[in-house]
Structures are given as structure tokens and as C-alpha cells.
Design a protein around this motif. Structure first.
Motif, PDB file in Angstrom:
ATOM      1  N   LEU A  38       0.832  -1.199   0.000  1.00 19.03           N
ATOM      2  CA  LEU A  38       0.000   0.000   0.000  1.00 19.03           C
ATOM      3  C   LEU A  38       0.873   1.258   0.000  1.00 19.03           C
ATOM      4  O   LEU A  38       0.634   2.198  -0.772  1.00 19.03           O
ATOM      5  N   ARG A  39       1.904   1.252   0.845  1.00 21.38           N
ATOM      6  CA  ARG A  39       2.805   2.413   0.917  1.00 21.38           C
ATOM      7  C   ARG A  39       3.508   2.639  -0.417  1.00 21.38           C
ATOM      8  O   ARG A  39       3.662   3.778  -0.866  1.00 21.38           O
ATOM      9  N   LYS A  40       3.932   1.548  -1.076  1.00 16.76           N
ATOM     10  CA  LYS A  40       4.600   1.673  -2.372  1.00 16.76           C
ATOM     11  C   LYS A  40       3.662   2.268  -3.411  1.00 16.76           C
ATOM     12  O   LYS A  40       4.049   3.126  -4.204  1.00 16.76           O
ATOM     13  N   SER A  41       2.411   1.813  -3.440  1.00 15.97           N
ATOM     14  CA  SER A  41       1.460   2.339  -4.426  1.00 15.97           C
ATOM     15  C   SER A  41       1.182   3.819  -4.162  1.00 15.97           C
ATOM     16  O   SER A  41       1.081   4.621  -5.102  1.00 15.97           O
ATOM     17  N   ILE A  42       1.087   4.208  -2.889  1.00 14.16           N
ATOM     18  CA  ILE A  42       0.865   5.620  -2.563  1.00 14.16           C
ATOM     19  C   ILE A  42       2.051   6.461  -3.025  1.00 14.16           C
ATOM     20  O   ILE A  42       1.880   7.550  -3.595  1.00 14.16           O
ATOM     21  N   MET A  43       3.267   5.967  -2.807  1.00 13.91           N
ATOM     22  CA  MET A  43       4.460   6.695  -3.237  1.00 13.91           C
ATOM     23  C   MET A  43       4.487   6.860  -4.755  1.00 13.91           C
ATOM     24  O   MET A  43       4.850   7.921  -5.276  1.00 13.91           O
ATOM     25  N   LYS A  44       4.081   5.809  -5.480  1.00 15.79           N
ATOM     26  CA  LYS A  44       4.035   5.908  -6.945  1.00 15.79           C
ATOM     27  C   LYS A  44       3.043   6.977  -7.399  1.00 15.79           C
ATOM     28  O   LYS A  44       3.324   7.781  -8.285  1.00 15.79           O
ATOM     29  N   GLN A  45       1.867   6.991  -6.772  1.00 13.86           N
ATOM     30  CA  GLN A  45       0.860   7.979  -7.145  1.00 13.86           C
ATOM     31  C   GLN A  45       1.336   9.401  -6.835  1.00 13.86           C
ATOM     32  O   GLN A  45       1.137  10.314  -7.640  1.00 13.86           O
ATOM     33  N   GLU A  46       1.980   9.593  -5.676  1.00 19.74           N
ATOM     34  CA  GLU A  46       2.495  10.915  -5.335  1.00 19.74           C
ATOM     35  C   GLU A  46       3.544  11.374  -6.342  1.00 19.74           C
ATOM     36  O   GLU A  46       3.575  12.536  -6.747  1.00 19.74           O
ATOM     37  N   GLN A  47       4.411  10.446  -6.752  1.00 17.56           N
ATOM     38  CA  GLN A  47       5.448  10.787  -7.722  1.00 17.56           C
ATOM     39  C   GLN A  47       4.829  11.206  -9.052  1.00 17.56           C
ATOM     40  O   GLN A  47       5.276  12.156  -9.683  1.00 17.56           O
ATOM     41  N   ARG A  48       3.788  10.486  -9.479  1.00 16.52           N
ATOM     42  CA  ARG A  48       3.115  10.855 -10.733  1.00 16.52           C
ATOM     43  C   ARG A  48       2.525  12.263 -10.627  1.00 16.52           C
ATOM     44  O   ARG A  48       2.591  13.051 -11.576  1.00 16.52           O
ATOM     45  N   LEU A  49       1.935  12.594  -9.480  1.00 18.10           N
ATOM     46  CA  LEU A  49       1.345  13.918  -9.296  1.00 18.10           C
ATOM     47  C   LEU A  49       2.414  15.001  -9.344  1.00 18.10           C
ATOM     48  O   LEU A  49       2.255  16.016 -10.021  1.00 18.10           O
ATOM     49  N   THR A  50       3.516  14.795  -8.607  1.00 16.50           N
ATOM     50  CA  THR A  50       4.553  15.825  -8.591  1.00 16.50           C
ATOM     51  C   THR A  50       5.192  15.970  -9.962  1.00 16.50           C
ATOM     52  O   THR A  50       5.569  17.063 -10.364  1.00 16.50           O
ATOM     53  N   LYS A  51       5.289  14.866 -10.697  1.00 13.10           N
ATOM     54  CA  LYS A  51       5.869  14.929 -12.040  1.00 13.10           C
ATOM     55  C   LYS A  51       4.981  15.760 -12.969  1.00 13.10           C
ATOM     56  O   LYS A  51       5.463  16.551 -13.771  1.00 13.10           O
ATOM     57  N   SER A  52       3.672  15.605 -12.847  1.00 12.45           N
ATOM     58  CA  SER A  52       2.770  16.353 -13.717  1.00 12.45           C
ATOM     59  C   SER A  52       2.678  17.824 -13.296  1.00 12.45           C
ATOM     60  O   SER A  52       2.379  18.685 -14.101  1.00 12.45           O
ATOM     61  N   MET A  53       2.952  18.106 -12.016  1.00  7.46           N
ATOM     62  CA  MET A  53       2.848  19.483 -11.531  1.00  7.46           C
ATOM     63  C   MET A  53       4.147  20.261 -11.702  1.00  7.46           C
ATOM     64  O   MET A  53       4.273  21.373 -11.215  1.00  7.46           O
ATOM     65  N   ASN A  54       5.110  19.688 -12.398  1.00 10.86           N
ATOM     66  CA  ASN A  54       6.415  20.315 -12.516  1.00 10.86           C
ATOM     67  C   ASN A  54       6.395  21.543 -13.418  1.00 10.86           C
ATOM     68  O   ASN A  54       7.309  22.336 -13.395  1.00 10.86           O
ATOM     69  N   SER A  55       5.401  21.689 -14.229  1.00 10.15           N
ATOM     70  CA  SER A  55       5.311  22.853 -15.108  1.00 10.15           C
ATOM     71  C   SER A  55       4.239  23.808 -14.565  1.00 10.15           C
ATOM     72  O   SER A  55       3.461  23.439 -13.686  1.00 10.15           O
ATOM     73  N   ALA A  56       4.217  25.000 -15.129  1.00 10.00           N
ATOM     74  CA  ALA A  56       3.267  26.007 -14.658  1.00 10.00           C
ATOM     75  C   ALA A  56       1.837  25.566 -14.958  1.00 10.00           C
ATOM     76  O   ALA A  56       1.545  25.054 -16.036  1.00 10.00           O
ATOM     77  N   ARG A  57       0.955  25.789 -14.016  1.00  5.22           N
ATOM     78  CA  ARG A  57      -0.434  25.374 -14.217  1.00  5.22           C
ATOM     79  C   ARG A  57      -1.158  26.348 -15.140  1.00  5.22           C
ATOM     80  O   ARG A  57      -1.941  25.939 -15.976  1.00  5.22           O
ATOM     81  N   LEU A  58      -0.883  27.608 -14.953  1.00  5.01           N
ATOM     82  CA  LEU A  58      -1.514  28.634 -15.787  1.00  5.01           C
ATOM     83  C   LEU A  58      -0.448  29.585 -16.293  1.00  5.01           C
ATOM     84  O   LEU A  58       0.506  29.877 -15.576  1.00  5.01           O
ATOM     85  N   PRO A  59      -0.596  30.070 -17.504  1.00  2.00           N
ATOM     86  CA  PRO A  59       0.348  31.089 -17.952  1.00  2.00           C
ATOM     87  C   PRO A  59       0.156  32.368 -17.154  1.00  2.00           C
ATOM     88  O   PRO A  59      -0.938  32.648 -16.656  1.00  2.00           O
ATOM     89  N   ARG A  60       1.220  33.140 -17.014  1.00  2.00           N
ATOM     90  CA  ARG A  60       1.158  34.341 -16.183  1.00  2.00           C
ATOM     91  C   ARG A  60       0.153  35.358 -16.699  1.00  2.00           C
ATOM     92  O   ARG A  60      -0.375  36.154 -15.938  1.00  2.00           O
TER      93      ARG A  60
END
Length: 193
Positions: A38-60
Motif C-alpha cells: 500500500l505504501r509503495k502504491s501511494i508513493m508511486k501515485q504521489e510521484q506521478r502527481l509531482t511529475k505532472s505538476m512540474n510545469s506552470a499550471r496557468l500562464p502568467r
């Protein structure tokens, strides 16, 4: 021999018991294993989220700009002193305003910028005005400029002599002398061979 056979059989039975026990886990081992998975799956999901959030969400351009009053209000609600931030924003605004006004004046009056206008109405090449030389930009006094020029000339001397070399001046590296470097060497011969 009989003893050896008995020991061999006992060893094989023990190995068989160990292999059977490996497939079956106790309840506490199962619980631990499920927690780990369970902990491993949670870590994988968190990593996917942080990877997708690495760019700007909205242009300035689409993000609403906060005013200084809003910033002041937010910082005061936290309990911070906003006097320095307010003074800095005011000074920056004044600088921007003066630059903008200066540009507008220059665009309106080309003579003020030192530009010459031909009879045809085109601007001449001298519209940029006097620019400072880049090689003298960081030097304060005339002596520093002279010293820098001298060092520059001394550094370029080697390059210039290389550039003047002709085909006859090129040096072919010496080949190793065959009679000295062939054959076996004894201990202590390397100093003169």
C-alpha cells in the motif's frame, strides 16, 4: 554410509519443509506485506502527481495580478511589517514610470536624442548616440586602461607569432630514436636510454 544416508535424507526433508513454509505466510507477515504494498502504491501515485505538476499550471497572462493593497492586507493579517515592501514597490514603480516617460519624450522629439534627420525624412545611423567601449567599461582610471591594454597585447603576442608561421616553420615532432628504445632493458638503464 548409513549415517551419511540418514543425514542426507534429513537435510532433504528440512529443505522441503523450508520450501513449503515459504509459500505460506503468517497473518502478521501478511499484514506487514499488505502495508508495504500500500505504501509503495501511494508513493508511486504521489510521484506521478509531482511529475505532472512540474510545469506552470496557468500562464502568467491568465493569472490575476494582485495589487499592492491586497499584498499589504495579506501580510498584515499574518502579522508582518509591510513598510519595507511598500517602499520598494513604490520606488520600482517610480523607476518604471521615469523610463517610460523618457522613452515617450525620445520618440516624440528625435532631436533630443541626438538624431539627425535627412531632408528625405529618414534617420541617420548616428541615432544610437555615443556608446561606451566594452573593453574600457569596467576600468576607472586612465592608468588602469593603459595597463589592461598592455596586458592584452602581451597575451596576444603568442597568437600573432603563430599566425605568421609559414609552412617551413611548422615543427614535426621527433620520432623516438629506434636504437635506444628497442630491446630489453636491465634494471637502472632507464636513466640514459
Amino acid at each position: 554410509e548409513r549415517e551419511e544416508d540418514e543425514q542426507q535424507k534429513a537435510w532433504e526433508e528440512a529443505q522441503g519443509d523450508m520450501m513449503e513454509g515459504a509459500d505460506e505466510l503468517g497473518s502478521d507477515e501478511e499484514a506487514t506485506l499488505s502495508k508495504i504494498r500500500l505504501r509503495k502504491s501511494i508513493m508511486k501515485q504521489e510521484q506521478r502527481l509531482t511529475k505532472s505538476m512540474n510545469s506552470a499550471r496557468l500562464p502568467r497572462s491568465r493569472v490575476p495580478q494582485k495589487s499592492i493593497k491586497d499584498m499589504d492586507k495579506d501580510l498584515q493579517s499574518i502579522g508582518l511589517d509591510t513598510s519595507k515592501a511598500r517602499a520598494r514597490s513604490i520606488s520600482q514603480a517610480a523607476t518604471r514610470r521615469s523610463r517610460r516617460d523618457k522613452r515617450r519624450r525620445a520618440d516624440a522629439d528625435p532631436e533630443a536624442k541626438g538624431m539627425e534627420i535627412d531632408n528625405t525624412g529618414r534617420r541617420s545611423l548616428s541615432r544610437v548616440g555615443k556608446r561606451q567601449r566594452r573593453d574600457e567599461s569596467g576600468l576607472k582610471s586612465e592608468t588602469e586602461k593603459k595597463k589592461a591594454e598592455k596586458l592584452k597585447r602581451m597575451g596576444e603576442k603568442k597568437w600573432k607569432s603563430e599566425a605568421r608561421k609559414g609552412a617551413a616553420d611548422r615543427r614535426v615532432l621527433d620520432l623516438k630514436p629506434k636504437h635506444l628504445n628497442s630491446g630489453k632493458r636491465g634494471i637502472g638503464k632507464t636513466d640514459w636510454r
